[in-house]
Enzyme design. Structure first.
Site, PDB file in Angstrom:
ATOM      1  N   GLY A 203     -72.415 -20.896  31.309  1.00  0.00           N
ATOM      2  CA  GLY A 203     -72.100 -22.045  32.147  1.00  0.00           C
ATOM      3  C   GLY A 203     -70.624 -22.026  32.496  1.00  0.00           C
ATOM      4  O   GLY A 203     -69.867 -21.156  32.055  1.00  0.00           O
ATOM      5  N   GLU A 204     -70.217 -22.986  33.284  1.00  0.00           N
ATOM      6  CA  GLU A 204     -68.827 -23.048  33.721  1.00  0.00           C
ATOM      7  C   GLU A 204     -67.909 -23.398  32.554  1.00  0.00           C
ATOM      8  O   GLU A 204     -68.358 -23.928  31.537  1.00  0.00           O
ATOM      9  CB  GLU A 204     -68.674 -24.065  34.852  1.00  0.00           C
ATOM     10  N   PRO A 205     -66.627 -23.097  32.680  1.00  0.00           N
ATOM     11  CA  PRO A 205     -65.690 -23.433  31.597  1.00  0.00           C
ATOM     12  C   PRO A 205     -65.661 -24.928  31.325  1.00  0.00           C
ATOM     13  O   PRO A 205     -65.650 -25.738  32.245  1.00  0.00           O
ATOM     14  CB  PRO A 205     -64.333 -22.944  32.135  1.00  0.00           C
ATOM     15  N   VAL A 207     -67.981 -26.812  29.691  1.00  0.00           N
ATOM     16  CA  VAL A 207     -69.236 -27.558  29.606  1.00  0.00           C
ATOM     17  C   VAL A 207     -69.698 -27.744  28.168  1.00  0.00           C
ATOM     18  O   VAL A 207     -70.617 -28.524  27.919  1.00  0.00           O
ATOM     19  CB  VAL A 207     -70.343 -26.870  30.432  1.00  0.00           C
ATOM     20  N   LYS A 209     -69.969 -24.871  25.591  1.00  0.00           N
ATOM     21  CA  LYS A 209     -70.656 -23.730  24.965  1.00  0.00           C
ATOM     22  C   LYS A 209     -70.152 -23.492  23.541  1.00  0.00           C
ATOM     23  O   LYS A 209     -70.944 -23.391  22.604  1.00  0.00           O
ATOM     24  CB  LYS A 209     -70.455 -22.475  25.818  1.00  0.00           C
ATOM     25  N   THR A 210     -68.857 -23.415  23.390  1.00  0.00           N
ATOM     26  CA  THR A 210     -68.293 -23.188  22.061  1.00  0.00           C
ATOM     27  C   THR A 210     -68.501 -24.399  21.166  1.00  0.00           C
ATOM     28  O   THR A 210     -68.752 -24.255  19.963  1.00  0.00           O
ATOM     29  CB  THR A 210     -66.793 -22.859  22.178  1.00  0.00           C
ATOM     30  N   HIS A 425     -53.555 -42.643  59.253  1.00  0.00           N
ATOM     31  CA  HIS A 425     -54.488 -41.536  59.026  1.00  0.00           C
ATOM     32  C   HIS A 425     -55.544 -41.924  57.985  1.00  0.00           C
ATOM     33  O   HIS A 425     -56.758 -41.771  58.222  1.00  0.00           O
ATOM     34  CB  HIS A 425     -53.698 -40.308  58.553  1.00  0.00           C
ATOM     35  N   GLU A 426     -55.096 -42.423  56.839  1.00  0.00           N
ATOM     36  CA  GLU A 426     -56.039 -42.760  55.773  1.00  0.00           C
ATOM     37  C   GLU A 426     -56.898 -43.964  56.149  1.00  0.00           C
ATOM     38  O   GLU A 426     -58.084 -44.019  55.799  1.00  0.00           O
ATOM     39  CB  GLU A 426     -55.277 -43.032  54.470  1.00  0.00           C
ATOM     40  N   ASP A 503     -58.813 -31.562  57.071  1.00  0.00           N
ATOM     41  CA  ASP A 503     -59.972 -32.277  57.617  1.00  0.00           C
ATOM     42  C   ASP A 503     -60.694 -31.438  58.668  1.00  0.00           C
ATOM     43  O   ASP A 503     -61.923 -31.352  58.680  1.00  0.00           O
ATOM     44  CB  ASP A 503     -59.526 -33.604  58.236  1.00  0.00           C
TER      45      ASP A 503
END
Length: 636
Positions: A203-205, A207, A209-210, A425-426, A503
């Protein structure tokens, strides 16, 4: 290791002192003002009764003439007639032992011996230090490169239990089954079942596992052997394979047991790749691992658990049944999983009553367990910095912004004119988020610079979306166009800024995928054209399809973007007065939430089509939802 370093340091100090003492003695005994003279000349001067005093040091004679001149010369060993001649002629003669070079001289033989042996002792000390570093042990292990670096836990186990692991219920069930087998293997063997020889967590770092492996070690009542894949990689050929053999030899002595190999891709990378280094030490280590897991010399009772972020690069022989029978994917947690993870990490943290972990869970889609722990830790640090006794909701929200977008740059020098354009803009993004019925609900708008962003508009969806219809995608394009369109409505075509670069990139990519990937264009039709972008060394984009088809796709993408741009500009122009009030409030407060934004619009009679929404508690919700955050960041 520290003792060896101290010995080497003392070697250097003693050697330096010996050399310094020797140089000082020689310098003190030398006569820089004496005039060198040949032995023949000195003999003649003695015969001419010109020498008044002489000092003999070993093979060197320093003579003083009657007129005060100082001369020196050397005499061959055993030549004493000149001394007799000087005594005969009434010269005052003094004799003293040599200051160096004569080993038989009193006290100097030790100095000479140390000077002679010092280089040898120095190199010997350096060599011993290197051997101890590579052997990682005492003198008896100076050459034990092949010894495993694995950590064996028999009595002492990691203090992590399965209760400390949240957000992965299905994975925990698989791990619990392994623990049950280790506790009661007869129940499984009665049905003819055997335990898996190997389990691969991928899985991704971040998540977990260890963390899951640590929990397994904490729950299992068998020895646990932990080793990293990089521990098998060395500069010497054969060391990795030897360490692999030693690891499994240790496992056999402690069977039944569990062997955990973290980051197994360090040694398990697929074979056959181009190797410019000649002999590949990693392949030898991998071959030894394959033999140990399912070869002629295997033994029962050893369970191999490995973790990796890159299962796609592992060797196929390593993944086949009989070696890693189970390959368990550990995904990023969904909203319920994130909520459970937050509760676990919040147990030892004092939270104020206004803290809503459910809202934090919805505001952090795509975050891993490690990210969530980091957010709570950042919030605790922020609260401590402000000298608070409790962690408040504002601390958690600021921590999320710090993790997602970087630190606030309140000290950044922004002119009032630029600040107004950023606010326009925002506000344009946020207005389109409220005017699009299929858009995700607005959360807040901010013009506080963070990281590379000068402003941000945040949306927090409340429903889990696994698929998107065309209306959803078009709403996203309209929202992305909102910033640029607001600039044009307020300042004209010559007043637009570079802030819409990101954007436009995202809108163009989304429009291309609508037309060429998902086949949603009526003119192009239901077709999918793959586009490969290779950024390595300036690689170009490779797109499938005929030139006519690609030209038609480009025309349709431009048409879709132009239509969205004009529609967005029309909506903003119709609500320019209300948007001006929003801009003024945004410049004043720098951050406003959805509720305040809608209140300002309602004062101008603007009815939004996508109001701010709240969701019921996760404890009462039957189906898990997975919100996704949509950020529009202005990069100038």
């Amino acid at each position: 290791m520290q003792t060896a370093k101290n010995i080497l340091i003392w070697f250097l100090i003693i050697g330096f002192m010996i050399v310094a003492f020797n140089l000082f003695e020689e310098k003190g005994s030398s006569s820089p003002s004496a005039t060198p003279m040949s032995l023949t000349t000195l003999v003649d001067m003695v015969k001419q009764n010109k020498i008044g005093e002489a000092d003999i040091k070993g093979d060197k004679i320093i003579a003083y003439t009657k007129d005060g001149q100082k001369v020196e010369t050397y005499i061959p060993k055993g030549y004493t007639s000149i001394i007799d001649e000087m005594i005969k002629d009434g010269v005052k003669v003094k004799a003293s032992p040599s200051s160096g070079g004569d080993i038989s001289s009193s006290g100097n033989w030790l100095v000479s011996m140390l000077i002679s042996w010092f280089p040898v002792l120095l190199f010997a000390g350096i060599w011993i230090l290197m051997m101890r570093q590579m052997g990682n042990g005492g003198p008896t292990r100076a050459f034990s490169f092949g010894k495993s670096k694995a950590k064996v836990y028999i009595e002492e186990k990691p203090n992590v239990k399965l209760d400390n692991v949240a957000g992965m219920d299905e994975v925990k069930e698989e791990v619990a089954e392994v623990i049950e087998y280790l506790k009661d293997p007869a129940r499984f063997r009665k049905l003819g079942g055997r335990p898996p020889k190997g389990i691969l967590f991928y899985g991704e770092p971040g998540v977990g596992k260890t963390l899951l492996a640590k929990a397994l070690a904490g729950e299992a009542h068998v020895p646990f052997i932990s080793v990293s894949g990089s521990d098998f990689v060395e500069m010497f050929v054969g060391v990795g394979a030897a360490r692999m053999r030693d690891t499994f030899e240790t496992a056999r002595k402690n069977a039944p047991c569990i062997v955990f190999i973290d980051e197994i891709d360090a040694v398990g990378r697929s074979r056959g790749a181009i190797n410019l280094g000649g002999n590949d030490e990693r392949e030898q280590t991998l071959n030894q691992l394959l033999v140990e897991m399912d070869g002629f010399d295997t033994s029962e009772g050893i369970l191999i658990i490995a973790a990796t972020n890159r299962p796609d690069i592992l060797d196929p022989a390593l993944l086949r049944p009989g070696r890693f029978d189970r390959q368990i994917f550990i995904p990023k947690p969904d909203v319920k999983g994130r909520y459970e993870i937050l509760k676990v990490h919040a147990k030892n943290k004092p939270l104020a009553k206004d803290v809503d972990l459910e809202l934090i869970a919805r505001a952090t889609p795509g975050f891993t367990g490690a990210d969530l722990e980091n957010i709570l830790n950042e919030a605790a640090l922020l609260a401590a910095r402000k000298r608070k006794d409790l962690i408040h909701m504002e601390d958690l929200e600021e921590a999320i912004d710090r993790v997602m977008m970087g630190l606030e740059r309140r000290g950044m020098a922004i002119s009032p004119k630029e600040k107004e354009k950023i606010a326009v803009h925002e506000a344009g993004h946020a207005l389109m988020g409220l005017m699009m019925p299929d858009a995700d609900p607005l959360h807040k708008v901010s013009i506080i610079p963070r990281g590379m962003a000068l402003g941000v508009t945040t949306q927090l969806p409340i429903d889990d979306k696994h698929i998107y219809d065309k209306a959803d995608l078009l709403s996203r394009i309209h929202i992305l166009m909102g910033g640029r369109c607001a600039e044009e409505v307020f300042y004209g075509k010559d007043g637009i800024t570079t802030g819409a670069e990101n954007d436009l990139q995202r809108a163009t990519d989304l429009a291309y995928r609508i037309v060429a990937t998902w086949g949603m264009s009526e003119n192009v039709g239901p077709i999918s054209v793959r586009r490969n972008i290779n950024p390595f060394l300036g690689g170009s984009t490779v797109t499938e399809g005929s030139p006519d088809l690609l030209k038609e796709i480009d025309k349709e993408v431009q048409k879709l973007l132009a239509s969205a741009y004009e529609e967005t500009k029309r909506v903003i122009a119709e609500n320019k007065e209300a948007l001006s009030s929003v801009v003024k409030r945004l410049i004043e407060k720098e951050t406003i939430d959805c509720k305040e934004f809608v209140e300002i619009l309602s004062l101008h009679g603007v009815e939004v089509k996508n109001a701010c929404k709240q969701e019921e508690s996760l404890e009462k919700k039957e189906n898990n939802v997975e919100p996704k955050i949509d950020k529009n960041v202005v990069n100038v």
